[in-house]
Design a protein around this motif. Structure first.
Motif, short mmCIF file in Angstrom:
data_model
loop_
_atom_site.label_atom_id
_atom_site.label_comp_id
_atom_site.label_asym_id
_atom_site.label_seq_id
_atom_site.Cartn_x
_atom_site.Cartn_y
_atom_site.Cartn_z
N ASP A 337 0.71 -1.35 -0.10
CA ASP A 337 0.05 0.15 -0.05
C ASP A 337 0.91 1.39 0.05
O ASP A 337 0.39 2.47 -0.62
CB ASP A 337 -0.92 0.01 1.20
N GLU A 338 1.97 1.13 0.69
CA GLU A 338 3.04 2.17 0.59
C GLU A 338 3.53 2.58 -0.69
O GLU A 338 3.79 3.85 -1.06
CB GLU A 338 3.81 1.95 1.95
N LEU A 339 3.93 1.44 -1.05
CA LEU A 339 4.44 1.76 -2.77
C LEU A 339 3.61 2.39 -3.49
O LEU A 339 4.03 3.14 -4.45
CB LEU A 339 4.74 0.30 -3.22
N ILE A 340 2.12 2.11 -3.63
CA ILE A 340 1.27 2.74 -4.10
C ILE A 340 0.98 4.38 -4.06
O ILE A 340 0.84 4.98 -4.93
CB ILE A 340 -0.14 1.91 -4.20
N MET A 341 1.10 4.43 -2.79
CA MET A 341 0.79 5.97 -2.26
C MET A 341 2.33 6.76 -2.96
O MET A 341 2.01 7.71 -3.24
CB MET A 341 0.98 6.11 -0.65
N ILE A 342 3.42 6.05 -3.00
CA ILE A 342 4.60 6.67 -3.33
C ILE A 342 4.40 6.87 -4.79
O ILE A 342 4.67 7.95 -5.24
CB ILE A 342 5.87 5.85 -2.95
N GLU A 389 11.25 -5.68 -9.33
CA GLU A 389 10.12 -6.65 -10.02
C GLU A 389 9.04 -6.56 -9.27
O GLU A 389 7.72 -6.31 -9.43
CB GLU A 389 10.60 -8.06 -10.20
N HIS A 390 9.06 -6.61 -7.89
CA HIS A 390 7.94 -6.69 -6.94
C HIS A 390 7.30 -5.25 -7.11
O HIS A 390 5.84 -5.24 -7.15
CB HIS A 390 8.59 -6.97 -5.64
N ILE A 391 7.94 -4.13 -6.80
CA ILE A 391 7.58 -2.91 -6.96
C ILE A 391 6.69 -2.58 -8.16
O ILE A 391 5.46 -2.21 -8.36
CB ILE A 391 8.55 -1.92 -6.69
N ALA A 392 7.23 -3.32 -9.31
CA ALA A 392 6.40 -3.06 -10.78
C ALA A 392 5.10 -4.06 -10.76
O ALA A 392 4.05 -3.41 -11.01
CB ALA A 392 7.26 -3.72 -11.80
N ASP A 393 5.18 -5.12 -10.19
CA ASP A 393 3.90 -5.81 -10.14
C ASP A 393 2.70 -5.29 -9.43
O ASP A 393 1.50 -5.39 -9.55
CB ASP A 393 4.28 -7.47 -9.60
N VAL A 394 3.32 -4.88 -8.15
CA VAL A 394 2.11 -4.17 -7.09
C VAL A 394 1.66 -2.82 -7.92
O VAL A 394 0.32 -2.67 -7.99
CB VAL A 394 2.95 -3.58 -5.95
N LEU A 395 2.51 -2.06 -8.50
CA LEU A 395 1.76 -0.82 -9.24
C LEU A 395 1.12 -1.14 -10.42
O LEU A 395 0.32 -0.64 -10.59
CB LEU A 395 3.06 0.12 -9.52
N ASP A 396 1.50 -2.16 -11.25
CA ASP A 396 0.87 -2.54 -12.44
C ASP A 396 -0.54 -3.23 -12.21
O ASP A 396 -1.53 -2.89 -12.84
CB ASP A 396 1.56 -3.36 -13.33
N SER A 397 -0.48 -3.86 -10.96
CA SER A 397 -1.94 -4.34 -10.56
C SER A 397 -2.88 -3.36 -10.43
O SER A 397 -4.08 -3.62 -10.34
CB SER A 397 -1.62 -5.49 -9.28
N GLU A 398 -2.37 -2.37 -9.91
CA GLU A 398 -3.37 -1.05 -9.72
C GLU A 398 -3.51 -0.23 -11.13
O GLU A 398 -4.27 0.66 -10.86
CB GLU A 398 -2.72 -0.02 -8.70
N GLY A 399 -3.05 -0.68 -12.33
CA GLY A 399 -3.28 0.13 -13.23
C GLY A 399 -2.05 1.20 -13.31
O GLY A 399 -2.35 2.01 -14.08
N LEU A 400 -1.00 1.54 -12.70
CA LEU A 400 -0.43 2.59 -12.46
C LEU A 400 1.02 2.21 -13.32
O LEU A 400 1.23 1.22 -13.74
CB LEU A 400 0.27 2.85 -11.10
N ARG A 401 1.76 3.47 -13.67
CA ARG A 401 3.01 3.13 -14.56
C ARG A 401 4.05 2.45 -13.32
O ARG A 401 3.90 3.30 -12.33
CB ARG A 401 3.45 4.59 -14.95
N CYS A 402 4.43 1.50 -13.70
CA CYS A 402 5.08 0.57 -12.81
C CYS A 402 6.80 0.89 -12.92
O CYS A 402 7.31 0.12 -11.87
CB CYS A 402 4.63 -0.79 -12.71
N TRP A 403 7.41 1.47 -13.59
CA TRP A 403 8.81 1.54 -13.75
C TRP A 403 9.33 2.95 -13.25
O TRP A 403 10.43 3.11 -13.41
CB TRP A 403 9.39 1.14 -14.94
N ILE A 460 14.20 -0.15 -18.48
CA ILE A 460 13.80 -0.38 -17.15
C ILE A 460 15.03 -0.22 -16.31
O ILE A 460 14.99 0.56 -15.19
CB ILE A 460 13.17 -1.91 -17.11
N ILE A 461 16.12 -0.86 -16.81
CA ILE A 461 17.27 -0.58 -15.90
C ILE A 461 17.90 0.73 -15.89
O ILE A 461 18.06 1.54 -14.62
CB ILE A 461 18.37 -1.60 -16.08
N ASP A 462 17.79 1.60 -17.14
CA ASP A 462 18.15 2.69 -17.13
C ASP A 462 17.45 3.65 -16.27
O ASP A 462 17.86 4.42 -15.45
CB ASP A 462 18.32 3.37 -18.56
N LYS A 463 16.06 3.43 -16.14
CA LYS A 463 15.17 4.27 -15.58
C LYS A 463 15.45 3.96 -13.90
O LYS A 463 15.57 4.87 -13.20
CB LYS A 463 13.61 3.76 -15.83
N ALA A 464 15.82 2.78 -13.41
CA ALA A 464 15.93 2.44 -12.07
C ALA A 464 17.21 3.01 -11.64
O ALA A 464 17.42 3.64 -10.41
CB ALA A 464 15.95 0.95 -11.83
#
Length: 477
Positions: A337-342, A389-403, A460-464
């Motif tokens: 939930d905090e990842l989503i808020m961020i 990967e975990h952050i990406a999956d959590v955010l994408d599951s909410e329809g958010l941009r995940c990277w 993905i790696i360049d963004k991170a």
């Protein structure tokens, strides 16, 4: 793929500033990079020092000395100003020689530095002294392997964009609200709020902007409660219990509001690392109210952290069970939930390059390979990829941009146990290379809820490692 990275959280001065206390005039930086009190001094990482780290988790080598940062190709780093907390040096063993010896063994800061901290009655002058230490060599040329190099203390974002290959861009943050002068028991029972708020104003008016402040740290600071964070020898000889898991104090809320206010200088963002759950809950409530009143969306920052794989404070069950079983499922780490808020706040999450944070004992065992270095590098890199990967999956599951929120907050030269094989800034580019096949494997046959998340492994790696932090700085610095 770009070379280098932007580090959200590191401590290049912790060791050399500490060792400067062995000099006649403490706190002196030097352009002579052969001297251990120079921020450019690079400790050779011998096989013995690697073994010492593997066995005892003691990091007896420099990780983000500016020579190593230059060699990494880094464009910018955010250095953390951190007055060393007294409970580390005034502990269960006492204040004598043996206590100083153990503390210096763990931190590499010199026994004279430890004596100085033992005598402190106020952390704020220590904060100012470390800031001055960096200022001494601002834009001063040094000689390194035939090259002329310098670092520049940044006052605006364009300086980062225009910086040359021989220049390191240095930005500031503060780790621990105690740096403002709280958390030391000195018998004074008077209300310190006015004094502390004046010091906040001093920070906000500095020519070199403090981008964020980590409100909590390892010990109670009279501002807000902290999460349990220490293990190994520090856990044995120190006591974190006072104030642990508590919430904000009245003075702490006043300080937080003043930091976020745009009056009396620039805004300083709040880094939620080290906060207890109660403190984080209160912070989110206050932040929501400020955003609503001012019609804003103030970014939430984790400068150096890891996901714990659990859904939320109130529902601490794993959302991706197979992956979460390899995470350290403690509240020093962050909930889905905090990842989503961020992400919704357009904030940033710096992934900490500390084996004790990004995984648990089961994950560490699985990451080892005693006889094949190539496989060991691959497995150790996977500890970082699993977080991305975990952050990406959590955010994408909410329809958010995940990277968009993943970044690097190494905590190098702090009190960390670095991910083996990726010991220092010099190893960052190898880490990036080892992450590429993990990213490519993840993307095979992957379908995203949000089509905008369908990027290449290289993107993905360049963004991170660079782009997300650069965009964040462009918006918030």
């Amino acid at each position: 793929m770009q070379k280098g990275y932007i580090d959200l959280h590191c401590h290049p001065a912790l060791k050399p500033f500490g060792k400067s206390f062995r000099r006649e005039v403490p706190g002196q930086n030097t352009t002579d990079i052969s001297k251990t009190h120079s921020v450019w001094h690079q400790t050779v990482m011998s096989r013995l020092k690697r073994m010492t780290n593997r066995i005892f988790t003691l990091t007896k080598f420099t990780q983000t000395d500016f020579s190593s940062v230059y060699e990494s190709g880094s464009r910018a780093i955010i250095v953390s100003l951190y007055p060393l907390e007294k409970p580390f040096v005034d502990n269960a063993i006492g204040k004598g020689f043996f206590s100083r010896l153990l503390t210096n063994l763990a931190m590499g800061v010199s026994q004279k530095r430890i004596k100085h901290v033992q005598r402190l009655t106020d952390y704020f002058p220590d904060l100012q002294a470390e800031y001055e230490y960096y200022k001494q060599l601002d834009n001063q040329w040094i000689h390194y392997k035939g090259a002329q190099l310098k670092y520049q203390l940044i006052t605006n974002f364009n300086q980062i964009k225009q910086s040359q290959a021989n220049t390191i861009s240095v930005l500031f943050s503060v780790e621990g609200g105690h740096a403002l002068g709280t958390g030391i028991k000195n018998g004074d029972t008077n209300d310190k709020t006015d004094t502390i708020l004046k010091r906040v104003d001093w920070l906000k008016k500095l020519p070199h902007k403090q981008l964020f402040i980590t409100m909590a740290h390892h010990f109670y600071n009279e501002l807000c409660g902290h999460a349990k964070s220490l293990g190994g020898m520090p856990k044995i000889i120190t006591d974190q219990s006072e104030g642990m898991n508590s919430g904000f104090t009245k003075m702490g809320e006043a300080v937080m509001r003043r930091l976020l206010d745009k009056d009396e200088g620039h805004r300083i963002l709040i880094d939620i690392k080290h906060m207890s759950i109660a403190s984080r809950k209160r912070f989110y409530t206050i932040l929501s109210a400020i955003n609503s009143i001012n019609n804003e969306n103030i970014p939430i920052v984790v400068s150096h952290g890891a996901a714990n794989g659990l859904h939320s404070f109130d529902n601490p069950i794993p959302s991706f069970r197979e992956r979460a079983k390899f995470f350290m499922q403690k509240d020093i780490n962050f909930y889905d939930d905090e990842l989503i808020m961020i992400a919704k706040s357009q904030g940033l999450f710096g992934i900490q390059l500390d084996e004790r944070r990004v995984t648990n004992k089961k994950g560490l065992r699985k990451s080892k390979h005693w006889f094949n270095k190539a496989k060991r590098k691959q497995r150790k890199a996977f500890l970082v990829w699993r977080q991305i990967e975990h952050i990406a999956d959590v955010l994408d599951s909410e329809g958010l941009r995940c990277w968009n929120i993943q970044a690097i907050g190494s905590d190098f030269d702090g009190i960390v146990d670095p991910i083996n094989e990726y010991w220092t800034a010099n190893d960052i580019n190898e880490l990036k290379n080892q992450l590429l096949p993990h990213a490519a494997h993840y993307l095979q046959g992957k379908t995203f809820n949000n089509p905008e998340n369908d990027l290449s492994a290289e993107e993905i790696i360049d963004k991170a490692f660079t782009q997300n932090a650069m965009l964040f700085l462009e918006k918030n610095f």
